[in-house]
Design a protein around this motif. Structure first.
Motif, PDB file in Angstrom:
ATOM      1  N   GLY A 139       3.569  20.089   0.906  1.00  0.00           N
ATOM      2  CA  GLY A 139       4.660  19.290   0.156  1.00  0.00           C
ATOM      3  C   GLY A 139       4.219  17.766   0.174  1.00  0.00           C
ATOM      4  N   SER A 140       4.585  17.326  -0.838  1.00  0.00           N
ATOM      5  CA  SER A 140       4.286  15.939  -1.253  1.00  0.00           C
ATOM      6  C   SER A 140       4.912  15.010  -0.280  1.00  0.00           C
ATOM      7  N   VAL A 141       4.135  13.896   0.275  1.00  0.00           N
ATOM      8  CA  VAL A 141       4.624  12.914   1.163  1.00  0.00           C
ATOM      9  C   VAL A 141       4.001  11.698   0.793  1.00  0.00           C
ATOM     10  N   ILE A 142       5.101  10.513   0.914  1.00  0.00           N
ATOM     11  CA  ILE A 142       4.748   9.350   0.475  1.00  0.00           C
ATOM     12  C   ILE A 142       5.237   8.392   1.637  1.00  0.00           C
ATOM     13  N   VAL A 180       0.855  -1.218  -0.085  1.00  0.00           N
ATOM     14  CA  VAL A 180       0.049   0.203  -0.094  1.00  0.00           C
ATOM     15  C   VAL A 180       0.778   1.161  -0.139  1.00  0.00           C
ATOM     16  N   LEU A 181       0.744   2.196  -1.004  1.00  0.00           N
ATOM     17  CA  LEU A 181       1.259   3.424  -1.224  1.00  0.00           C
ATOM     18  C   LEU A 181       0.285   4.466  -0.348  1.00  0.00           C
ATOM     19  N   ILE A 182       0.778   5.260   0.524  1.00  0.00           N
ATOM     20  CA  ILE A 182      -0.172   6.108   0.890  1.00  0.00           C
ATOM     21  C   ILE A 182       0.598   7.575   0.844  1.00  0.00           C
ATOM     22  N   VAL A 183      -0.308   8.419  -0.042  1.00  0.00           N
ATOM     23  CA  VAL A 183       0.334   9.662  -0.557  1.00  0.00           C
ATOM     24  C   VAL A 183      -0.670  10.793  -0.323  1.00  0.00           C
ATOM     25  N   GLY A 184      -0.004  11.820  -0.040  1.00  0.00           N
ATOM     26  CA  GLY A 184      -0.777  13.158   0.066  1.00  0.00           C
ATOM     27  C   GLY A 184       0.175  14.385   0.166  1.00  0.00           C
ATOM     28  N   VAL A 185      -0.411  15.198   1.168  1.00  0.00           N
ATOM     29  CA  VAL A 185       0.803  16.418   1.333  1.00  0.00           C
ATOM     30  C   VAL A 185       0.916  16.565   2.840  1.00  0.00           C
ATOM     31  N   ILE A 204      -2.982   2.431  -3.889  1.00  0.00           N
ATOM     32  CA  ILE A 204      -2.698   3.725  -3.606  1.00  0.00           C
ATOM     33  C   ILE A 204      -3.928   4.440  -2.819  1.00  0.00           C
ATOM     34  N   LEU A 205      -3.511   4.985  -1.724  1.00  0.00           N
ATOM     35  CA  LEU A 205      -4.494   5.566  -0.832  1.00  0.00           C
ATOM     36  C   LEU A 205      -4.012   7.025  -1.023  1.00  0.00           C
ATOM     37  N   ALA A 206      -4.947   7.783  -1.644  1.00  0.00           N
ATOM     38  CA  ALA A 206      -4.465   9.067  -1.936  1.00  0.00           C
ATOM     39  C   ALA A 206      -5.250  10.267  -1.201  1.00  0.00           C
ATOM     40  N   PHE A 207      -4.649  11.088  -0.453  1.00  0.00           N
ATOM     41  CA  PHE A 207      -5.291  12.090   0.216  1.00  0.00           C
ATOM     42  C   PHE A 207      -5.810  13.127  -0.313  1.00  0.00           C
ATOM     43  N   GLU A 208      -5.180  13.224  -1.597  1.00  0.00           N
ATOM     44  CA  GLU A 208      -5.377  14.573  -2.399  1.00  0.00           C
ATOM     45  C   GLU A 208      -5.514  14.033  -3.865  1.00  0.00           C
ATOM     46  N   GLN A 209      -6.126  14.380  -4.960  1.00  0.00           N
ATOM     47  CA  GLN A 209      -6.212  13.792  -6.105  1.00  0.00           C
ATOM     48  C   GLN A 209      -5.172  14.020  -7.073  1.00  0.00           C
ATOM     49  N   LEU A 210      -4.392  15.117  -6.986  1.00  0.00           N
ATOM     50  CA  LEU A 210      -3.014  15.354  -7.902  1.00  0.00           C
ATOM     51  C   LEU A 210      -2.116  14.215  -7.397  1.00  0.00           C
ATOM     52  N   GLU A 211      -1.982  14.104  -6.037  1.00  0.00           N
ATOM     53  CA  GLU A 211      -1.217  12.900  -5.418  1.00  0.00           C
ATOM     54  C   GLU A 211      -1.518  11.591  -6.205  1.00  0.00           C
ATOM     55  N   ALA A 212      -2.704  11.419  -6.304  1.00  0.00           N
ATOM     56  CA  ALA A 212      -3.181  10.054  -6.818  1.00  0.00           C
ATOM     57  C   ALA A 212      -2.554   9.861  -8.259  1.00  0.00           C
ATOM     58  N   ILE A 213      -2.801  10.902  -8.964  1.00  0.00           N
ATOM     59  CA  ILE A 213      -2.003  10.786 -10.384  1.00  0.00           C
ATOM     60  C   ILE A 213      -0.563  10.747 -10.485  1.00  0.00           C
ATOM     61  N   ARG A 214      -0.096  11.586  -9.642  1.00  0.00           N
ATOM     62  CA  ARG A 214       1.468  11.562  -9.602  1.00  0.00           C
ATOM     63  C   ARG A 214       2.132  10.243  -9.419  1.00  0.00           C
TER      64      ARG A 214
END
Length: 194
Positions: A50-53, A9-14, A75-85
């Protein structure tokens, strides 16, 4: 979705969204389920905005916490731009669970770039299982915008039926301060019921 025998699981956000807390919560649930779990350090800029993973690898025996391109089941994305990134890190046919919230990165704030308009449409056309939700609104309904991370983890929890609700709530108790437990328990239930 795969089970806990082998789950990346990749957890991504800012910065400021609680990605590290989310990884600790998921890791605690996996450990209570009797699995080996490795959680990476935070990568990226941890300042607000800032982007955090973080990477969470779960299985019977895990050697390294690092998830490379094409290896993430979720991918668990807290913000949609991070999901696509971070989409290149998802396995073919993997799952993206994303908050629909938009947080402008610094180039957009300063006018040097434009926030993409069609992120959700691109994700919908990808060969993935996609779950989108307004986790910010749901967290607000629970009493705190800071509970977005727990709402999203509740959605992930709903896709892992082998982990009992009791394990999820016990894991939450282990990582959340007692004074914030009630709000976060509501957030977990909201996510479980998406």
């Amino acid at each position: 979705m795969k089970n806990l025998d082998c789950l990346n699981v990749l957890i991504v956000g800012v910065g400021g969204q609680g990605t590290l807390l989310a990884s600790k919560f998921l890791g605690a649930a996996a450990a209570l389920s009797g699995k080996d779990v490795k959680v990476s350090e935070v990568h990226g800029m941890s300042q607000r905005g800032g982007s955090v993973i973080t990477c969470v690898k779960i299985g019977d025996k895990i050697a390294s916490p690092i998830i490379d391109e094409g290896e993430a089941d979720v991918i668990l994305a807290f913000e949609q731009l991070e999901a696509i990134r971070w989409l290149p890190y998802l396995k073919k046919g993997g799952t993206v669970i994303t908050n629909v919230q938009k947080i402008n990165p610094m180039p957009v704030v300063f006018g040097a770039a434009k926030y993409p308009d069609n992120i959700l449409e691109v994700l919908e056309k990808s060969d993935i299982e996609l779950v989108t939700l307004d986790a910010l609104k749901m967290a607000e309904e629970c009493g705190s915008v800071k509970a977005v991370n727990v709402v999203l983890l509740g959605v992930l929890a709903s896709k892992l039926p082998e982990v009992s609700k009791d394990i999820w709530t016990e894991s939450l108790k282990r990582v959340i301060p007692a004074k914030l437990y009630d709000i976060n328990e509501k957030a977990l239930q909201k996510g479980l019921n998406v």
